[in-house]
Motif scaffolding. Structure first.
Motif, short mmCIF file in Angstrom:
data_model
loop_
_atom_site.label_atom_id
_atom_site.label_comp_id
_atom_site.label_asym_id
_atom_site.label_seq_id
_atom_site.Cartn_x
_atom_site.Cartn_y
_atom_site.Cartn_z
N LEU A 207 -8.82 22.94 11.14
CA LEU A 207 -8.71 21.55 11.61
C LEU A 207 -9.92 20.74 11.17
O LEU A 207 -9.78 19.62 10.65
CB LEU A 207 -8.64 21.53 13.14
N ILE A 208 -11.12 21.29 11.37
CA ILE A 208 -12.34 20.57 11.02
C ILE A 208 -12.41 20.37 9.50
O ILE A 208 -12.66 19.26 9.02
CB ILE A 208 -13.60 21.30 11.55
N ALA A 209 -12.15 21.45 8.75
CA ALA A 209 -12.26 21.37 7.28
C ALA A 209 -11.33 20.29 6.71
O ALA A 209 -11.64 19.68 5.68
CB ALA A 209 -11.95 22.73 6.66
N GLY A 210 -10.24 20.05 7.41
CA GLY A 210 -9.28 19.05 6.94
C GLY A 210 -9.75 17.61 7.13
O GLY A 210 -9.11 16.68 6.65
N THR A 211 -10.86 17.43 7.86
CA THR A 211 -11.29 16.06 8.17
C THR A 211 -12.71 15.74 7.67
O THR A 211 -13.26 14.72 8.02
CB THR A 211 -11.30 15.83 9.71
N VAL A 212 -13.31 16.66 6.92
CA VAL A 212 -14.72 16.42 6.51
C VAL A 212 -14.84 16.31 4.98
O VAL A 212 -13.93 16.67 4.24
CB VAL A 212 -15.64 17.58 7.01
N ASP A 213 -16.04 15.84 4.53
CA ASP A 213 -16.29 15.75 3.09
C ASP A 213 -16.80 17.09 2.55
O ASP A 213 -16.52 17.46 1.42
CB ASP A 213 -17.36 14.68 2.80
N SER A 214 -17.61 17.77 3.39
CA SER A 214 -18.11 19.09 3.00
C SER A 214 -18.04 20.01 4.21
O SER A 214 -18.15 19.56 5.35
CB SER A 214 -19.58 19.02 2.58
N MET A 215 -17.90 21.28 3.91
CA MET A 215 -17.79 22.25 5.01
C MET A 215 -18.77 23.39 4.73
O MET A 215 -18.86 23.89 3.60
CB MET A 215 -16.34 22.77 5.04
N ILE A 216 -19.50 23.80 5.77
CA ILE A 216 -20.43 24.92 5.62
C ILE A 216 -19.93 26.08 6.47
O ILE A 216 -19.66 25.92 7.66
CB ILE A 216 -21.86 24.52 6.10
N VAL A 217 -19.79 27.24 5.84
CA VAL A 217 -19.36 28.44 6.56
C VAL A 217 -20.52 29.43 6.54
O VAL A 217 -21.00 29.81 5.48
CB VAL A 217 -18.11 29.07 5.91
N ASP A 248 -29.91 29.64 1.90
CA ASP A 248 -28.87 29.59 0.85
C ASP A 248 -28.27 28.19 0.68
O ASP A 248 -27.47 27.97 -0.23
CB ASP A 248 -27.69 30.53 1.18
N LEU A 249 -28.63 27.29 1.60
CA LEU A 249 -27.97 25.99 1.56
C LEU A 249 -28.64 25.04 0.55
O LEU A 249 -29.82 24.76 0.65
CB LEU A 249 -27.98 25.36 2.96
N ASP A 250 -27.85 24.55 -0.39
CA ASP A 250 -28.36 23.61 -1.38
C ASP A 250 -28.17 22.19 -0.81
O ASP A 250 -27.06 21.66 -0.81
CB ASP A 250 -27.56 23.80 -2.69
N MET A 251 -29.28 21.63 -0.31
CA MET A 251 -29.20 20.33 0.37
C MET A 251 -28.72 19.22 -0.57
O MET A 251 -28.07 18.28 -0.13
CB MET A 251 -30.56 19.96 0.96
N GLU A 252 -29.04 19.37 -1.84
CA GLU A 252 -28.64 18.36 -2.83
C GLU A 252 -27.13 18.12 -2.79
O GLU A 252 -26.65 17.01 -2.93
CB GLU A 252 -29.03 18.82 -4.24
N SER A 253 -26.40 19.22 -2.60
CA SER A 253 -24.94 19.13 -2.65
C SER A 253 -24.38 18.31 -1.49
O SER A 253 -23.23 17.87 -1.53
CB SER A 253 -24.33 20.53 -2.67
N LEU A 254 -25.18 18.14 -0.43
CA LEU A 254 -24.67 17.38 0.73
C LEU A 254 -25.04 15.90 0.67
O LEU A 254 -24.62 15.12 1.53
CB LEU A 254 -25.21 17.98 2.03
N LYS A 255 -25.83 15.56 -0.33
CA LYS A 255 -26.28 14.15 -0.46
C LYS A 255 -25.09 13.20 -0.55
O LYS A 255 -24.14 13.47 -1.30
CB LYS A 255 -27.13 14.00 -1.73
N GLY A 256 -25.16 12.11 0.21
CA GLY A 256 -24.11 11.09 0.12
C GLY A 256 -22.84 11.42 0.89
O GLY A 256 -21.90 10.63 0.92
N LYS A 257 -22.79 12.60 1.52
CA LYS A 257 -21.58 12.96 2.27
C LYS A 257 -21.62 12.30 3.66
O LYS A 257 -22.68 12.23 4.29
CB LYS A 257 -21.49 14.49 2.44
N GLU A 258 -20.46 11.83 4.10
CA GLU A 258 -20.46 11.14 5.39
C GLU A 258 -20.21 12.08 6.57
O GLU A 258 -20.81 11.96 7.62
CB GLU A 258 -19.40 10.03 5.38
N ILE A 259 -19.28 13.00 6.36
CA ILE A 259 -18.97 13.94 7.46
C ILE A 259 -19.08 15.38 6.93
O ILE A 259 -18.47 15.72 5.91
CB ILE A 259 -17.54 13.73 8.03
N VAL A 260 -19.85 16.20 7.64
CA VAL A 260 -20.00 17.61 7.24
C VAL A 260 -19.59 18.50 8.42
O VAL A 260 -19.99 18.26 9.56
CB VAL A 260 -21.47 17.90 6.83
N GLY A 261 -18.79 19.50 8.13
CA GLY A 261 -18.35 20.44 9.17
C GLY A 261 -19.12 21.74 9.07
O GLY A 261 -19.54 22.14 7.98
#
Ligand code: F3S
Length: 284
Positions: A207-217, A248-261
């Motif tokens: 449900l969450i993944a369906g509503t976000v720009d990026s998802m972190i597992v 392990d998280l590449d912060m660059e990849s989240l730049k400009g994203k509005e919603i992250v799950g």
């Protein structure tokens, strides 16, 4: 940036309870204490526990070698009756952290097998939880995991069958296997002993993944349930990342994203989830 953190991320009720029990016991005891099998499959937690004087014994032989009075913690998967008997014989101090949902299965199979029923466990024969359940059956237990095994199964004349399930088994698959056995015309009582924790975690992640720009597992690289979570999220959200820790998280990849799950597998400790969440919040 808005962050959507899954409520079901990380430990389920039973694992949380078991891990807390171990830390409480470690605090109370000055001497080394043991868990029978690793309390969870997470390297960071196992290492941290070692620093707190908690070590793992893996076999009955190792249990037998422990000094009388040593504290041994039974993990959430539970163990068979013969292991409790042995620990008592050896004079060990047992702290039982078996998940109550697993305990319930132990009581069912003990009661029903004592009443003369043949017990069938739907699950993986090699899984420690199934090992433990078998250890409460009076008489013989049959473990069935696949449709072929269900088709090949035969009961003796007039035998009454009681079917239970490993807590993490897939519900639809359980129903299918019960149906195959029922169609053979046997006297079958099936008791659904599946725990919803895994399914709820997967449903919420989807449900969450369906509503976000990026998802972190977040989860261990060998954790099969985290792998599954990742696949589910990836289908909904192309931009999904599988990380073990914050490193392990590449912060660059989240730049400009509005919603992250954010979600996490069943063996991911809360502090790792919080660390990731806080870091993403501070950065953006
Ligand atoms: Fe967890 Fe207990 Fe369910 S250990 S998966 S809450 S059976």
């Amino acid at each position: 940036m808005e962050i959507k953190l899954a409520k079901t991320a990380g430990f389920c009720f039973g694992v949380k309870r078991a891990v807390e029990t171990v830390y409480k016991e470690a605090e109370k005891n000055n001497e080394t204490i043991y868990t029978f099998g690793p309390i969870i499959h997470n390297e960071q937690v196992v290492e941290d526990l070692e620093k707190n004087g908690v070590f793992v014994v893996n076999t009955v032989e190792e249990l037998k070698a422990l000094k009388e009075g040593t504290t041994v913690i039974v993990r959430s998967h539970g163990v068979g009756k013969e292991v409790y008997d042995l620990m008592e014989e050896c004079g060990l101090h047992v702290v039982d952290a078996t998940c109550p949902f697993v305990k319930k299965i132990h009581r069912i199979v003990e009661r029903e097998s004592n009443a003369g029923k043949r017990i069938i466990i739907i699950g993986n024969d090699k899984h420690p939880e199934v090992e433990g359940i078998k250890g409460w059956v009076n008489g013989k237990a049959t473990v069935i995991e696949t449709a072929d095994e269900a088709l090949a199964f035969t009961a003796e004349n007039n035998e009454q069958l009681c079917i239970v399930s490993q807590t993490t088994f897939n519900y639809n698959k359980f129903q299918d296997l019960v149906e195959i056995i029922r169609e053979k015309g046997y006297d079958v009582e099936s008791i659904n002993t599946i725990c919803n924790a895994t399914e709820e975690r997967q449903t919420e992640a989807k449900l969450i993944a369906g509503t976000v720009d990026s998802m972190i597992v977040i989860g261990g690289s060998h954790s099969s349930n985290t792998q599954k979570l990742f696949e589910i999220c990836k289908k909904e959200c192309e931009d999904t990342y599988y990380i073990q820790t914050l490193d392990d998280l590449d912060m660059e990849s989240l730049k400009g994203k509005e919603i992250v799950g954010i979600t996490a597998g069943a063996s991911t400790p809360n502090n790792i989830i919080e660390e990731v969440q806080k870091h993403v919040r501070i950065k953006f």
